[in-house]
Write a protein that holds these residues in place. Structure first.
Motif, PDB file in Angstrom:
ATOM      1  N   MET A  70       0.836  -1.180   0.000  1.00 34.73           N
ATOM      2  CA  MET A  70       0.000   0.000   0.000  1.00 34.73           C
ATOM      3  C   MET A  70       0.881   1.243   0.000  1.00 34.73           C
ATOM      4  SD  MET A  70      -2.965   1.363   2.598  1.00 34.73           S
ATOM      5  CE  MET A  70      -4.238   0.380   1.859  1.00 34.73           C
ATOM      6  N   LEU A  71       0.427   2.265  -0.689  1.00 39.45           N
ATOM      7  CA  LEU A  71       1.098   3.561  -0.715  1.00 39.45           C
ATOM      8  C   LEU A  71       0.374   4.487   0.255  1.00 39.45           C
ATOM      9  CD1 LEU A  71       3.041   5.692  -1.865  1.00 39.45           C
ATOM     10  CD2 LEU A  71       1.370   6.062  -3.706  1.00 39.45           C
ATOM     11  N   HIS A  72       1.115   5.017   1.214  1.00 43.38           N
ATOM     12  CA  HIS A  72       0.578   5.985   2.163  1.00 43.38           C
ATOM     13  C   HIS A  72       1.094   7.359   1.760  1.00 43.38           C
ATOM     14  CE1 HIS A  72      -0.918   3.017   5.110  1.00 43.38           C
ATOM     15  NE2 HIS A  72       0.092   2.295   4.656  1.00 43.38           N
ATOM     16  N   ILE A  73       0.190   8.235   1.359  1.00 41.84           N
ATOM     17  CA  ILE A  73       0.539   9.597   0.950  1.00 41.84           C
ATOM     18  C   ILE A  73       0.273  10.501   2.149  1.00 41.84           C
ATOM     19  CG2 ILE A  73       0.066  11.453  -0.684  1.00 41.84           C
ATOM     20  CD1 ILE A  73      -1.087   9.174  -2.550  1.00 41.84           C
ATOM     21  N   ILE A  74       1.326  11.098   2.661  1.00 41.73           N
ATOM     22  CA  ILE A  74       1.249  11.879   3.896  1.00 41.73           C
ATOM     23  C   ILE A  74       1.372  13.360   3.566  1.00 41.73           C
ATOM     24  CG2 ILE A  74       2.183  12.171   6.214  1.00 41.73           C
ATOM     25  CD1 ILE A  74       1.317   9.278   5.621  1.00 41.73           C
ATOM     26  N   LYS A  75       0.393  14.161   4.051  1.00 42.34           N
ATOM     27  CA  LYS A  75       0.368  15.589   3.729  1.00 42.34           C
ATOM     28  C   LYS A  75       0.855  16.501   4.859  1.00 42.34           C
ATOM     29  CE  LYS A  75      -3.280  15.703   0.279  1.00 42.34           C
ATOM     30  NZ  LYS A  75      -4.512  16.415  -0.104  1.00 42.34           N
ATOM     31  N   SER A  76       0.925  16.020   6.086  1.00 45.65           N
ATOM     32  CA  SER A  76       1.350  16.856   7.211  1.00 45.65           C
ATOM     33  C   SER A  76       2.107  16.009   8.226  1.00 45.65           C
ATOM     34  CB  SER A  76       0.138  17.517   7.882  1.00 45.65           C
ATOM     35  OG  SER A  76      -0.643  16.544   8.549  1.00 45.65           O
ATOM     36  N   PHE A  82       5.927  10.183  -8.479  1.00 47.63           N
ATOM     37  CA  PHE A  82       4.663  10.074  -7.741  1.00 47.63           C
ATOM     38  C   PHE A  82       3.699   9.191  -8.538  1.00 47.63           C
ATOM     39  CE2 PHE A  82       1.466  12.982  -5.274  1.00 47.63           C
ATOM     40  CZ  PHE A  82       0.682  11.904  -4.951  1.00 47.63           C
ATOM     41  N   VAL A  83       3.597   9.458  -9.825  1.00 54.28           N
ATOM     42  CA  VAL A  83       2.723   8.663 -10.689  1.00 54.28           C
ATOM     43  C   VAL A  83       3.184   7.208 -10.711  1.00 54.28           C
ATOM     44  CG1 VAL A  83       1.912   8.334 -13.057  1.00 54.28           C
ATOM     45  CG2 VAL A  83       2.062  10.640 -12.102  1.00 54.28           C
ATOM     46  N   SER A  84       4.480   6.985 -10.819  1.00 53.95           N
ATOM     47  CA  SER A  84       5.018   5.620 -10.836  1.00 53.95           C
ATOM     48  C   SER A  84       4.678   4.866  -9.554  1.00 53.95           C
ATOM     49  CB  SER A  84       6.533   5.644 -11.030  1.00 53.95           C
ATOM     50  OG  SER A  84       6.865   6.178 -12.289  1.00 53.95           O
ATOM     51  N   CYS A 116       1.807   0.537  -6.668  1.00 51.22           N
ATOM     52  CA  CYS A 116       1.067   0.075  -5.497  1.00 51.22           C
ATOM     53  C   CYS A 116      -0.410  -0.131  -5.860  1.00 51.22           C
ATOM     54  CB  CYS A 116       1.176   1.091  -4.372  1.00 51.22           C
ATOM     55  SG  CYS A 116       2.871   1.324  -3.796  1.00 51.22           S
ATOM     56  N   GLU A 117      -0.941  -1.271  -5.489  1.00 51.42           N
ATOM     57  CA  GLU A 117      -2.327  -1.584  -5.816  1.00 51.42           C
ATOM     58  C   GLU A 117      -3.322  -0.663  -5.119  1.00 51.42           C
ATOM     59  OE1 GLU A 117      -3.463  -5.667  -5.427  1.00 51.42           O
ATOM     60  OE2 GLU A 117      -1.572  -6.366  -6.284  1.00 51.42           O
ATOM     61  N   GLN A 118      -2.990  -0.244  -3.914  1.00 52.92           N
ATOM     62  CA  GLN A 118      -3.874   0.625  -3.140  1.00 52.92           C
ATOM     63  C   GLN A 118      -3.097   1.811  -2.616  1.00 52.92           C
ATOM     64  OE1 GLN A 118      -5.148  -2.076  -0.069  1.00 52.92           O
ATOM     65  NE2 GLN A 118      -7.029  -2.588  -1.178  1.00 52.92           N
ATOM     66  N   SER A 119      -3.804   2.917  -2.410  1.00 49.40           N
ATOM     67  CA  SER A 119      -3.175   4.080  -1.789  1.00 49.40           C
ATOM     68  C   SER A 119      -4.146   4.705  -0.802  1.00 49.40           C
ATOM     69  CB  SER A 119      -2.736   5.108  -2.838  1.00 49.40           C
ATOM     70  OG  SER A 119      -3.852   5.632  -3.502  1.00 49.40           O
ATOM     71  N   LEU A 120      -3.587   5.369   0.175  1.00 54.96           N
ATOM     72  CA  LEU A 120      -4.365   6.021   1.212  1.00 54.96           C
ATOM     73  C   LEU A 120      -3.706   7.370   1.481  1.00 54.96           C
ATOM     74  CD1 LEU A 120      -6.660   5.794   3.297  1.00 54.96           C
ATOM     75  CD2 LEU A 120      -5.038   4.693   4.819  1.00 54.96           C
ATOM     76  N   THR A 121      -4.500   8.426   1.445  1.00 56.91           N
ATOM     77  CA  THR A 121      -3.974   9.768   1.700  1.00 56.91           C
ATOM     78  C   THR A 121      -4.324  10.193   3.121  1.00 56.91           C
ATOM     79  OG1 THR A 121      -4.225  10.354  -0.631  1.00 56.91           O
ATOM     80  CG2 THR A 121      -3.995  12.173   0.929  1.00 56.91           C
ATOM     81  N   TRP A 122      -3.300  10.636   3.816  1.00 54.74           N
ATOM     82  CA  TRP A 122      -3.441  11.098   5.199  1.00 54.74           C
ATOM     83  C   TRP A 122      -3.290  12.614   5.219  1.00 54.74           C
ATOM     84  CZ3 TRP A 122      -4.007   7.470   9.231  1.00 54.74           C
ATOM     85  CH2 TRP A 122      -3.830   6.148   8.869  1.00 54.74           C
ATOM     86  N   ASN A 123      -4.326  13.318   5.711  1.00 55.70           N
ATOM     87  CA  ASN A 123      -4.284  14.786   5.762  1.00 55.70           C
ATOM     88  C   ASN A 123      -3.736  15.214   7.059  1.00 55.70           C
ATOM     89  OD1 ASN A 123      -5.346  15.335   3.190  1.00 55.70           O
ATOM     90  ND2 ASN A 123      -7.338  14.732   3.925  1.00 55.70           N
TER      91      ASN A 123
END
Length: 91
Positions: free
Chosen positions: A1-7, A77-79, A84-91
């Motif tokens: 999983m890809l965790h995209i962290i914003k803060s 970022f696109v790659s 990753c099959e799934q991603s989750l964005t954390w604000n």
């Protein structure tokens, strides 16, 4: 999983759920944690972590990133999202 962290606050929450096989991407204000001198750097140590180059440059800290992290452009970022099959964005 890809965790995209914003803060950095979101980083503290996300690290409770990240496994060793996950990918971590720091964007927006979370890029401050890429500096080894930052108080939250210890949370990403040992994790597979990438940092968005444009957000580092926008904050003037491109030269302060730990060499243990991958600095990536938007195409990276696109790659990651494709890899990753799934991603989750954390604000």
């Amino acid at each position: 999983m890809l965790h995209i962290i914003k803060s950095t606050q979101a980083l503290s929450e996300a690290t409770q759920y990240i496994s060793e096989s996950d990918e971590l991407l720091l964007i927006e204000d979370a890029v401050y944690a890429a500096n080894p001198q930052h108080k939250d750097f210890g949370q990403i140590k040992g994790l597979s972590t990438s940092v968005l180059e444009n957000d580092l440059a926008a904050r003037g800290i491109l030269n302060r990133v730990s060499p243990s992290l991958r600095v990536i452009p938007y195409s990276g970022f696109v790659s990651l999202t494709v890899q990753c099959e799934q991603s989750l964005t954390w604000n």
